[in-house]
Write a protein that holds these residues in place. Sequence first.
Motif, PDB file in Angstrom:
ATOM      1  N   ALA A 160      43.839  38.882  41.427  1.00 31.23           N
ATOM      2  CA  ALA A 160      43.255  38.571  42.734  1.00 31.23           C
ATOM      3  C   ALA A 160      44.132  39.003  43.896  1.00 31.23           C
ATOM      4  N   PRO A 720      39.615  32.188  42.774  1.00 28.50           N
ATOM      5  CA  PRO A 720      40.192  33.097  41.768  1.00 28.50           C
ATOM      6  C   PRO A 720      41.674  32.855  41.503  1.00 28.50           C
ATOM      7  N   SER A 734      47.223  34.195  39.520  1.00 24.68           N
ATOM      8  CA  SER A 734      46.106  34.973  40.083  1.00 24.68           C
ATOM      9  C   SER A 734      45.531  35.958  39.062  1.00 24.68           C
ATOM     10  N   ILE A 737      40.954  36.520  36.140  1.00 30.12           N
ATOM     11  CA  ILE A 737      39.856  37.102  36.917  1.00 30.12           C
ATOM     12  C   ILE A 737      38.750  37.538  35.963  1.00 30.12           C
ATOM     13  N   ILE A 741      35.989  39.447  43.287  1.00 32.67           N
ATOM     14  CA  ILE A 741      36.840  38.557  44.083  1.00 32.67           C
ATOM     15  C   ILE A 741      36.472  38.614  45.565  1.00 32.67           C
TER      16      ILE A 741
END
Length: 754
Positions: A160, A720, A734, A737, A741
């Motif tokens: 992200a 996210p 991060s 995912i 995003i």
Amino acid sequence: MRTAIIIIMILLLTCLLPAQSADRLEGRVLEKNVEGKIIPVAGANVFVVGTANGTSTNADGSFTLLKISTPVKLAISSVGYKPDTIAISVNTFITVELSAEAHELSEVVVEGVNASSTYEYKSAGFVQTMSQKELFKAACCNLSESFETNPSIDVSFTDAITGLKQIEMLGLAGIYSLITVENMPSIRGLSSSIGLSYIPGTWIKSIQVSKGTGSVANGYESITGQINVELHKPEDKDEDNIFFNFFGNSEKRFEGNLNFRKNLGEGIDALTLLHGSFLKSRMDGNSDRFLDMPLGNTINFLQRFHIAYPRRFENQIGVQYVSDSKSGGTLNGYEKNTDELSLLPKEYSFRMKNVYLRIFGKNGYVFEGNSYSSVALQWSFSNFKQNNDFNLRRYDGEQSSGYFNFIFQSSFDSTIHQYRLGLSFQFDNFKEKFPGLHFERTERIPGIFGEYTYNPADELSLIAGVRTDFNDLFGTITSPRLHLRYTPHEDWVLRLVAGKGVRTANVLSENLAFFASARNLNFPVESGNYPFKQESAWNIGFNLTHYFLFEWREGTITLDLYRTVFDKQVVIDLDRDPQSVYFYNLNGKSYSNTIQAEINFQPVERLDARIAYRYVDTKQSVNNKLVERPFISKNRMLLNLGYSSERDEPDQPQMLYDLTIQWFGPKRLPDTELNPADFRSLKYSPSFALVNSQITRSFNNRFDLYLGIENIFGFKQNSPIIDPENPDGKYFDSSIIWGPIYGRMVYAGLRWRV
């Protein structure tokens, strides 16, 4: 008495024979050609005037008519000749000479429209060619974004924060596919995570996607498939001398592309390709304080030459240079340096600085008197440097590579038996640094290969090859490959592909996504500087393609099944501990099975439809337990519709409409049960759909304007980033995912050709 009866019968037969001959008429239809020679006219129509009694002439121009009663008139006609009528008074062998029409036939123009994406009919491998028309269906800023309408390849973000995208083929990451530029290995090693974005879409002439292991002449690294990119070529006279493209989107990302082709003299052509892009607008659509996309700018330059000199020699040389800078993180932290960030625990900064230089060339010679015999040398030198700061963690990587590939190809007596022999040498030096880690290795890999092609008839073709490479770090590698094609009927093609591929994993550069998290990196404690074995896998695939006509418009139905089985692999274990990632050599099973069905046809004139479904079963032994690989959607469907208005002349205007709907089933996500409840992700992602559309107004064959929307309904992954308020906290992550995003994105652009 007996003798008298025989004499009477002979006399009767003698009387009857003239009567039968009088009922039969034979003859030939001929013409005098432009050289004055008399030649037969085959297929001419010969009819008795006023009746339905008629026939056509044979290949030698002869004909026979029965039940003829003279006198009679015959009408003789054939396309391209003056018709003639002659009177026949007696039954005898006749000769008719036709004269060509005095006027020329008006020009017959056969028009057709090339499909934007086609499957090669005669190729032993299952190869899909995506033309520039297919690439223009979407924004397609670079190679990683060129597969939005392709059901065989998935495109997704790695995390992200960095904005990096990755592709997947046959249920496995793109690192298991060999990516070549004009059949030379190009995006590999440390550049595999970012290199896809270094080939702008406007540089691409076409893309060939082949599933399964490829030709041994292209190396040993393809496992799930090969993606070959054909760039615009300086010697292509059909190319535009100048092509300009400008693109901008609602996130204030702008890019410009210029292609300039020029002839520098007899047999010398040059092509300059220039790309520049930048993103300066700070966007935070989900209000998590982090930029949805990193800011940055890219300059990408490619200069190439083609020299057709001396006679029967072909030479190409080119140089590419890329400078790429990105910065992301929190709205108030992305510009901070390391010292400043150490005092701001709530802020996060990501910075990337990459420089890529590649010099490449090809030299070929075709032997006189035998166009099937030739020699070629492919070569390249490249250097890739990347310096990345993930908040307080820094990663530096550098790869220097050299590549030589010498190929001799010829045939035995005829084109039925063809062969290729070759020698290659690959040199790679890798240097990688990460806090507490310093990987450095050099691989020198001389190799030999041979490939035999058998083409006895249109119905059957076979390519069998084997190569052996001698890696001074990992030992000898042997890679056999087989491609078989059989057509039991002209509308049906069966293909079988099988082979082995090998590659060296670069676990740091290929997993940059986990640097944008608080996860600790854990490596096996083994002797040696590089603790991983080379990855190797067998791939076998079967494809069935049916070609059909629907309302006289061509269509295809394809069904393919592939299985990839690893015997060596580097496992990325995200399940053992949500605050760590473990890298280790496979100890167990790892495989991927895929089934895909696809139909391409035109339900109505000028409306192209593509419908596809794909099922993936991908599992891997992780911590002694066979589990689904994370981030892989088992089920995926795609619908692509493209309609174009009628255009009779190139300078007429035309409208083009494109709509793509993709549906993704749930994906397994890494186990985060050991985290506190507020910092856990889902076990499986929800299914979701993405809808993209584009309208293009082509004013003529020189100027286009296009307007498009990606993700029309604005679907995006909520939250996210885990624990975005505490980037220095141990739960910050991060890398989990599974969907978009950012939401809806509107873009527009123009194309101008001179």
